[in-house]
Scaffold this motif. Structure first.
Motif, PDB file in Angstrom:
ATOM      1  N   GLY A  68      15.600 -49.355 -41.775  1.00 16.36           N
ATOM      2  CA  GLY A  68      14.970 -48.814 -40.579  1.00 16.36           C
ATOM      3  C   GLY A  68      13.824 -47.892 -40.961  1.00 16.36           C
ATOM      4  O   GLY A  68      13.808 -47.341 -42.059  1.00 16.36           O
ATOM      5  N   GLN A  70      10.797 -45.086 -39.050  1.00 14.43           N
ATOM      6  CA  GLN A  70      10.221 -44.461 -37.863  1.00 14.43           C
ATOM      7  C   GLN A  70       8.819 -43.989 -38.216  1.00 14.43           C
ATOM      8  O   GLN A  70       8.573 -43.526 -39.323  1.00 14.43           O
ATOM      9  CB  GLN A  70      11.045 -43.259 -37.413  1.00 14.43           C
ATOM     10  CG  GLN A  70      12.355 -43.618 -36.778  1.00 14.43           C
ATOM     11  CD  GLN A  70      13.056 -42.367 -36.265  1.00 14.43           C
ATOM     12  OE1 GLN A  70      13.115 -41.368 -36.946  1.00 14.43           O
ATOM     13  NE2 GLN A  70      13.578 -42.460 -35.067  1.00 14.43           N
ATOM     14  N   SER A  71       7.928 -44.097 -37.270  1.00 16.74           N
ATOM     15  CA  SER A  71       6.587 -43.557 -37.472  1.00 16.74           C
ATOM     16  C   SER A  71       6.251 -42.666 -36.285  1.00 16.74           C
ATOM     17  O   SER A  71       6.613 -42.964 -35.149  1.00 16.74           O
ATOM     18  CB  SER A  71       5.568 -44.690 -37.608  1.00 16.74           C
ATOM     19  OG  SER A  71       5.515 -45.429 -36.415  1.00 16.74           O
ATOM     20  N   PHE A  72       5.628 -41.566 -36.570  1.00 17.78           N
ATOM     21  CA  PHE A  72       5.280 -40.601 -35.536  1.00 17.78           C
ATOM     22  C   PHE A  72       3.774 -40.385 -35.554  1.00 17.78           C
ATOM     23  O   PHE A  72       3.188 -40.157 -36.606  1.00 17.78           O
ATOM     24  CB  PHE A  72       5.985 -39.260 -35.775  1.00 17.78           C
ATOM     25  CG  PHE A  72       7.465 -39.349 -35.754  1.00 17.78           C
ATOM     26  CD1 PHE A  72       8.160 -39.274 -34.568  1.00 17.78           C
ATOM     27  CD2 PHE A  72       8.195 -39.524 -36.925  1.00 17.78           C
ATOM     28  CE1 PHE A  72       9.529 -39.358 -34.533  1.00 17.78           C
ATOM     29  CE2 PHE A  72       9.561 -39.601 -36.913  1.00 17.78           C
ATOM     30  CZ  PHE A  72      10.233 -39.524 -35.705  1.00 17.78           C
TER      31      PHE A  72
END
Length: 187
Positions: A68, A70-72
């Motif tokens: 997995g 995540q990118s912010f």
């Protein structure tokens, strides 16, 4: 022999529950399923025992490693509003070190609470008779909206409606005192 084993397994797992665990019928279903899978795994490989579709229940399911990411998006002009921050409890939760209420041992004279929830919405409560519940062993008390001192409102302050929540002009009752507004409202 398999049927006798399943019958014994069902009888042994039918006992009562003494701690907060999954439902007994679920535990029984899992145990019987694991036994069935084991029998399929050790059964002779000829077609007389089980056809290939049934036999496949005894093999391990190939599962690739899951990943997995995540990118912010962060905007320096809005800093620190758009800065990505880790959840404080995340490391303890993922390591299994977080302590939850169900992890704590029961204490002597421990009490538990449960809400009585409305099953019908948009109806007026005419009366509440807790006498049948109070006769059950272990039931200590019943509380209703009449037992809440002060305003029966989640957001009220000493001067009325809480001004910290804009556009909030309707009180939100902690326990329903008259008209049930939604299904599942605590009464």
């Amino acid at each position: 022999m398999l049927q006798e084993t399943l019958a014994v397994l069902n009888a042994e797992l039918a006992g009562g529950q003494t701690e907060p665990t999954p439902d007994a019928s679920y535990r029984r279903q899992v145990a019987v399923g694991l036994l069935y899978r084991f029998v399929l795994h050790i059964a002779p490989r000829d077609r007389r025992v089980a056809n290939p579709v049934v036999r496949s229940g005894g093999f391990a399911i190939p599962r690739p490693l899951s990943t997995g990411a995540q990118s912010f998006d962060t905007y320096p002009s809005n800093w620190p509003l758009t800065q990505a921050l880790p959840k404080l409890e995340a490391f303890q939760q993922t390591a299994g070190e977080a302590v939850y209420v169900n992890d704590l041992p029961s204490r002597p004279d421990e009490l538990h609470a449960a809400f009585v929830l409305a099953t019908v919405a948009r109806r007026q409560i005419l009366s509440i008779d807790p006498s049948a519940a109070l006769e059950l062993p272990g039931v200590v008390a019943f509380y209703s909206a009449k037992d809440i001192p002060g305003q029966n409102d989640f957001g009220s302050l000493k001067g009325g409606i809480n001004t910290a929540f804009p556009f909030r002009n309707v009180p939100e009752e902690i326990i329903c005192s008259g008209k049930v507004l939604y299904h599942g409202q605590p009464i």
